[in-house]
Write a protein that holds these residues in place. Structure first.
Motif, PDB file in Angstrom:
ATOM      1  N   HIS A  90      49.645 -34.544   0.314  1.00 43.86           N
ATOM      2  CA  HIS A  90      48.376 -35.135  -0.119  1.00 43.86           C
ATOM      3  C   HIS A  90      47.760 -34.254  -1.200  1.00 43.86           C
ATOM      4  O   HIS A  90      47.247 -33.179  -0.910  1.00 43.86           O
ATOM      5  CB  HIS A  90      47.413 -35.281   1.059  1.00 43.86           C
ATOM      6  N   HIS A  91      47.835 -34.712  -2.434  1.00 49.13           N
ATOM      7  CA  HIS A  91      47.205 -34.029  -3.561  1.00 49.13           C
ATOM      8  C   HIS A  91      45.725 -34.407  -3.529  1.00 49.13           C
ATOM      9  O   HIS A  91      45.384 -35.582  -3.387  1.00 49.13           O
ATOM     10  CB  HIS A  91      47.862 -34.454  -4.871  1.00 49.13           C
ATOM     11  N   ILE A  92      44.852 -33.422  -3.662  1.00 43.36           N
ATOM     12  CA  ILE A  92      43.425 -33.647  -3.425  1.00 43.36           C
ATOM     13  C   ILE A  92      42.621 -33.461  -4.706  1.00 43.36           C
ATOM     14  O   ILE A  92      42.688 -32.408  -5.347  1.00 43.36           O
ATOM     15  CB  ILE A  92      42.894 -32.680  -2.342  1.00 43.36           C
ATOM     16  N   TYR A  93      41.876 -34.482  -5.049  1.00 47.55           N
ATOM     17  CA  TYR A  93      40.974 -34.449  -6.201  1.00 47.55           C
ATOM     18  C   TYR A  93      39.582 -34.840  -5.722  1.00 47.55           C
ATOM     19  O   TYR A  93      39.414 -35.899  -5.113  1.00 47.55           O
ATOM     20  CB  TYR A  93      41.478 -35.404  -7.294  1.00 47.55           C
ATOM     21  N   LEU A  94      38.619 -33.967  -5.960  1.00 49.59           N
ATOM     22  CA  LEU A  94      37.260 -34.164  -5.477  1.00 49.59           C
ATOM     23  C   LEU A  94      36.277 -34.271  -6.637  1.00 49.59           C
ATOM     24  O   LEU A  94      36.571 -33.830  -7.756  1.00 49.59           O
ATOM     25  CB  LEU A  94      36.850 -32.990  -4.588  1.00 49.59           C
ATOM     26  N   ARG A  95      35.111 -34.802  -6.331  1.00 54.68           N
ATOM     27  CA  ARG A  95      34.002 -34.892  -7.280  1.00 54.68           C
ATOM     28  C   ARG A  95      34.452 -35.602  -8.563  1.00 54.68           C
ATOM     29  O   ARG A  95      35.181 -36.569  -8.502  1.00 54.68           O
ATOM     30  CB  ARG A  95      33.407 -33.518  -7.533  1.00 54.68           C
ATOM     31  N   ASP A  96      34.032 -35.107  -9.721  1.00 53.54           N
ATOM     32  CA  ASP A  96      34.395 -35.754 -10.985  1.00 53.54           C
ATOM     33  C   ASP A  96      35.875 -35.640 -11.308  1.00 53.54           C
ATOM     34  O   ASP A  96      36.384 -36.354 -12.175  1.00 53.54           O
ATOM     35  CB  ASP A  96      33.581 -35.171 -12.145  1.00 53.54           C
ATOM     36  N   ALA A  97      36.588 -34.772 -10.614  1.00 57.37           N
ATOM     37  CA  ALA A  97      38.014 -34.582 -10.880  1.00 57.37           C
ATOM     38  C   ALA A  97      38.883 -35.725 -10.356  1.00 57.37           C
ATOM     39  O   ALA A  97      40.066 -35.783 -10.678  1.00 57.37           O
ATOM     40  CB  ALA A  97      38.492 -33.258 -10.281  1.00 57.37           C
ATOM     41  N   VAL A  98      38.314 -36.662  -9.608  1.00 60.96           N
ATOM     42  CA  VAL A  98      39.114 -37.789  -9.113  1.00 60.96           C
ATOM     43  C   VAL A  98      39.688 -38.609 -10.270  1.00 60.96           C
ATOM     44  O   VAL A  98      40.692 -39.301 -10.105  1.00 60.96           O
ATOM     45  CB  VAL A  98      38.321 -38.711  -8.154  1.00 60.96           C
ATOM     46  N   HIS A  99      39.093 -38.497 -11.435  1.00 54.54           N
ATOM     47  CA  HIS A  99      39.546 -39.265 -12.598  1.00 54.54           C
ATOM     48  C   HIS A  99      40.747 -38.627 -13.298  1.00 54.54           C
ATOM     49  O   HIS A  99      41.366 -39.271 -14.149  1.00 54.54           O
ATOM     50  CB  HIS A  99      38.398 -39.420 -13.603  1.00 54.54           C
ATOM     51  N   LEU A 100      41.074 -37.385 -12.960  1.00 50.58           N
ATOM     52  CA  LEU A 100      42.162 -36.691 -13.641  1.00 50.58           C
ATOM     53  C   LEU A 100      43.528 -37.285 -13.373  1.00 50.58           C
ATOM     54  O   LEU A 100      44.335 -37.438 -14.295  1.00 50.58           O
ATOM     55  CB  LEU A 100      42.178 -35.202 -13.247  1.00 50.58           C
TER      56      LEU A 100
END
Length: 124
Positions: free
Chosen positions: A105-115
Motif C-alpha cells: 500500500h503506497h500512501i499519499y496524504l494531504r495535497d500529495a494524493v494528486h502526485l
C-alpha cells in the motif's frame, strides 16, 4: 524474501519544524499500519523534500521512534520542476518482505494524493 520499494508522500502548509515533523510521523504511521510493517522489515528510507522546505530533516522525526534509530535514513532535495507540488515530503522505503508488489500500500496524504493517483491504495 525480496526487497521491495514502498512509496509515500505528504504535504505541509508551512515551512516549520513542527509541521514537517508532524506530517512525516503521520505518513510513517499510516505506511506502517497499512502495510503491517515492523522496524526489522525496513532496510532503509530515502526522504526528499521540495526546495521550499528547509526547517527540518524528516529523518529526525523517524529516528525519534523507538528502534528506528538503527534504520539507515537519508534526506535529499527533490528536483525543482516548474509546476510541481509545493511543500512536499516524499519517501521511498526499502523493505524485506514476502508480499507481492501488488499487496503493498503506497500512501499519499494531504495535497500529495494528486502526485500518483495510480499508486494510491489508501489515504489517511
Amino acid at each position: 524474501m525480496k526487497v521491495r520499494g514502498l512509496r509515500g508522500a505528504t504535504s505541509v502548509e508551512e515551512n516549520t519544524e513542527s509541521a514537517i515533523s508532524f506530517a512525516t510521523r503521520e505518513l510513517m504511521d499510516t505506511i506502517i499500519r497499512e502495510n503491517e510493517l515492523d522496524v526489522d522489515d525496513v532496510a532503509s528510507i530515502l526522504f526528499t523534500m521540495t526546495p521550499d522546505l528547509t526547517a527540518a530533516f524528516p529523518a529526525k522525526a523517524v529516528r525519534s521512534r523507538p528502534g528506528w534509530q538503527w534504520v539507515p535514513l537519508m534526506c535529499a532535495t527533490e528536483l525543482n520542476i516548474d509546476g510541481s507540488q509545493p511543500k512536499c515530503i516524499r519517501l521511498l522505503l526499502h523493505i524485506n518482505t514476502d508480499k507481492e508488489q501488488s499487496e503493498l500500500h503506497h500512501i499519499y496524504l494531504r495535497d500529495a494524493v494528486h502526485l500518483r493517483p495510480d499508486l494510491v491504495k489508501s489515504s489517511g
